[in-house]
Every structure is written in C-alpha cells, then in structure tokens.
Design an enzyme around this catalytic site. Sequence first.
Site, short mmCIF file in Angstrom:
data_model
loop_
_atom_site.label_atom_id
_atom_site.label_comp_id
_atom_site.label_asym_id
_atom_site.label_seq_id
_atom_site.Cartn_x
_atom_site.Cartn_y
_atom_site.Cartn_z
N HIS A 135 0.81 -1.22 0.00
CA HIS A 135 0.00 0.00 0.00
C HIS A 135 0.85 1.28 0.00
O HIS A 135 0.43 2.31 -0.51
CB HIS A 135 -0.94 0.02 1.21
CG HIS A 135 -1.98 -1.05 1.17
ND1 HIS A 135 -2.78 -1.37 2.25
CD2 HIS A 135 -2.36 -1.90 0.18
CE1 HIS A 135 -3.60 -2.35 1.94
NE2 HIS A 135 -3.36 -2.70 0.69
N PHE A 373 -1.09 -8.19 4.94
CA PHE A 373 0.23 -7.58 4.77
C PHE A 373 0.21 -6.24 4.03
O PHE A 373 1.16 -5.91 3.31
CB PHE A 373 1.18 -8.55 4.06
CG PHE A 373 1.05 -9.97 4.50
CD1 PHE A 373 1.19 -10.30 5.84
CD2 PHE A 373 0.76 -10.98 3.61
CE1 PHE A 373 1.06 -11.61 6.27
CE2 PHE A 373 0.63 -12.29 4.02
CZ PHE A 373 0.77 -12.61 5.36
N CYS A 374 -0.84 -5.46 4.20
CA CYS A 374 -0.97 -4.18 3.50
C CYS A 374 -0.74 -4.35 1.99
O CYS A 374 -0.05 -3.54 1.35
CB CYS A 374 -0.03 -3.13 4.08
SG CYS A 374 -0.72 -2.26 5.50
N ALA A 375 -1.30 -5.42 1.47
CA ALA A 375 -1.26 -5.66 0.02
C ALA A 375 -2.57 -6.34 -0.37
O ALA A 375 -2.59 -7.44 -0.92
CB ALA A 375 -0.07 -6.54 -0.34
N GLY A 458 -0.78 -5.64 9.86
CA GLY A 458 0.02 -4.45 10.14
C GLY A 458 0.44 -3.75 8.87
O GLY A 458 -0.12 -3.93 7.81
#
Length: 460
Positions: A135, A373-375, A458
């Site tokens: 992100h 995983f912020c993806a 996170g």
Amino acid sequence: MTPNTVVAGSAGALAAPDRPLLAAVGADLRIPVVSGGDVGYVNLDHAASSPALTLVADHLATVLPYYASVHRGAGYTSSVTSGLYEQARMGVSRFAGARETDTVVFTRNTTDALNLLAHCLPRGARVVSLETEHHANLLPWAMCDHRLVRAAPTWAQTLRLLERELTSAPVHLLAITGASNVTGEVVPVAEVVRLAHEHGARVVVDGAQVVPHRRFSLASSGVDYVAFSGHKLYAPYGAGALVGPRDWLDAATPYLRGGGAVREVGIEHTSWAAAPERHEAGTPNVLGVAALARACEVLGELDPEHWARHEQALRVRLEDGLRTIPGVRTLSIWPDLQDAVGIVPFVVDGFDSGLAAAYLAAECGIGVRSGRFCAHPLLERLGAPPSGALRASFGVPSTLADIDRLLDALNGLVTHGPKWTYETVSGRWTPVPDPRPVPQWAGRATAVSPCEADRTGGKN
C-alpha cells in the site's frame, strides 16, 4: 573481517547455515509460553521489522554521549553530531550505489520516502504501478494521475501489460517493488528500467524488502530512485531514505516547512534551501540516521555470495518442509520468476491465519505475521482466504534451527490442533486465559490499529 560476522569456510558449510551471518540484539531472548516456563524466541517476522544488529546497537552506544543538535550549535558535541549526520548521508549514498547527480534525503521510513517523492512530482505527472505493490507504493500516487496495472499469470505477460500502459500515454514515473513484501519474489529490475526509460519514464523502486536481502546499486541498475527503511535493515531506530536525482526534489515545495529547510526568511518572502535540506525541516533523527548508516556499512561488507547462499538455504529448507505438511500451501505471484528473498507466505487449510499465528506465538514462542500484509489487491489475486495468510520472513541473523522450529510447530498444529483456547479480542486472536507475564515497563496491548483490525497484518 567485521567483528560478530560469521563466514563459513566452504561452499558446503554455506549450504547449511546453522549459524547467523551477523549477530542481532535479542538473539538469546527467552519468552514465556502459555503452558508455563519459557523458550528461546524464534523471530520469523523480519519483513515487518528486523532486529537491530549488535554492531548497530554498539555504534549507537558509542555515539549517544555526543548527541546534540545538528548544524546549529557551536558546542563541541554539536560539531561532532553534525559531522556524524553528514557522514551518515555519504555512507547511505555509497550503500545505494548513488551517482554523483543523486542526493540522499533522510525520512522516517519507506512510506514517508515514497510520499515525499509523490509530493515532488511535476504537476500533472502520470504514474504507473502494479496491483502487487505494498500500500505504501500504491496510496501516495493517488494525488497524481495514477494507473494501476493488473498482474498477469506470468511475469513475461505482466511486462507486456506494463509496456502497453507505457505506450498508451506519456508516463513520468513507474513505481515498482524490488521484492514483494508478500512472497519475496524479486522483480527483474533491469527489464523494468529498460522498458521505462525507452518510453521516457523514470523508475522508483520500493526497496523496503530487497535492500535488506540483496546488494543494490542505483548506478548499476539504472533505477532512478530507491526508497528504504532502517527498521527493515537491522536498524530499527526510526529513519529511512529516499535516494535519487535532485531535480524534482529541488523544484518542489518543501515536504515539511520549518527550520533547516530555508536559506532566508523574511516578512514577505522565504528562500528555500536545495535538496536534501529542503525536505528535512526540523531537528532530524540523528541517532536513527547513524544507525541506518552503520547497518548499511555492515551489510555492505558481507560477501554477496555468502549472503545469498545463507538465505537461499533457509528458504529451500522452509519451502521443502512446508510441502510435506498436509493442508499447507505456499503462495506465489509469477511462476516464471525464480529469484526470491527470505519471505515465504503460506496458508494452513482449516485454520484462520490469525489463530495459527497466535498458536505459534503463545504455545511455541515463534513470531510470524498473519493477515493481508498491506497488500490487499495482491492477496485477493492470490486467492487467499478472508483471514489472509501466514508469512515467515528471515534474514542474516536467522538459522536452520529457526526454520525447523517453525516446521515442527506447524506439524503439531495440523496433527493435534492448538492445546490452548483462543478467542478474538479487539480483532486479534488471543489465548484465553493468557498467563504469560509481560515486562513491567511494557503494558499488554489491548487494542489494534484499524489496519490490523482489518487483518492486514500491520503495515508490512
């Protein structure tokens, strides 16, 4: 040879890394488990934040007594600290293989560095990136004309889609990761640079995951900008860097406005300094920068082959072991890419990823990451369940014993299930009751960020 560095004496020894390449703080840490007693902690969450190298922590202990304000004080310690700060800039520049026309701007982390570059893009800039990005390499470009390219089943097909986007209209910047924070797959940067430069676009590499695992050079690769974080580079003291050409940085308004970013301030006019000072207003994180530079120096002294073999042996051991566990499957983006760093994502059928991670931590003393995983777009593309996946990540302090502990624990999970009871508390799977004591100086976490509540695992 650097102190605390372990270099095996033969190729055969390198294929079985039962010792760390570099010593890290906390390597002998023992933590409590819910069944009682304590065990040695296995840190397999390096992709989120890596431990500090012992040499980095020692360096900070040495320089800390001299800490003072940089570039402003007349005192002796201020002079020493100012020299330390600029010496660190030169060290980071060398580590990144910067060219004479490049500059180093110190930031908080990779996210901050990429937001800085987005702030400095020319007006009306068009930016292209892949849906596989973290992100941090997606969201900052929303202020521009941002085009997102969907990943094809193979890298070769994906590269053709990138080329189609680059030829459809002028592109100022192609933003791409050096190594996926989800799968560890290393992007063939040279191919990307060649393609982008042929169409007049610059390239910024999100180096958060590749720089801690591979020797990287702006000059050799042809990449225009690279952004990376100290907290993933064994220097978790709050500093990162953006390294690249100064023209866009000099032409942009300051990222922050304040002392240190100016040449002259008047009632009606302010004259701003050139980069890097232009974007480093306020008192900088001198100690974080010193730690980052020391980590760069230490990693720069590693033999690249020893480094790569150490990590590859760990990855092969983990992937081979996971294939033997019923119901466990690994995830990858492009089957035609063979190179990957020390990041392995996997799913355990029948177990929520957060529950599996809680079991590993509470019953086995193993730290991994779970979630998306912020993806988010990438995890959806990979067909991960709603809870996301598990991710084991490792680096220079890791050993085969760490990998084997994880494999044994996963075998126990699949065979017998958790021995403890777990419930979701504030969006996080938690052992109930949780008898593990925490240090008096660190209160027990009872809340999670919106990112974690959404099970992203996170910011990493």
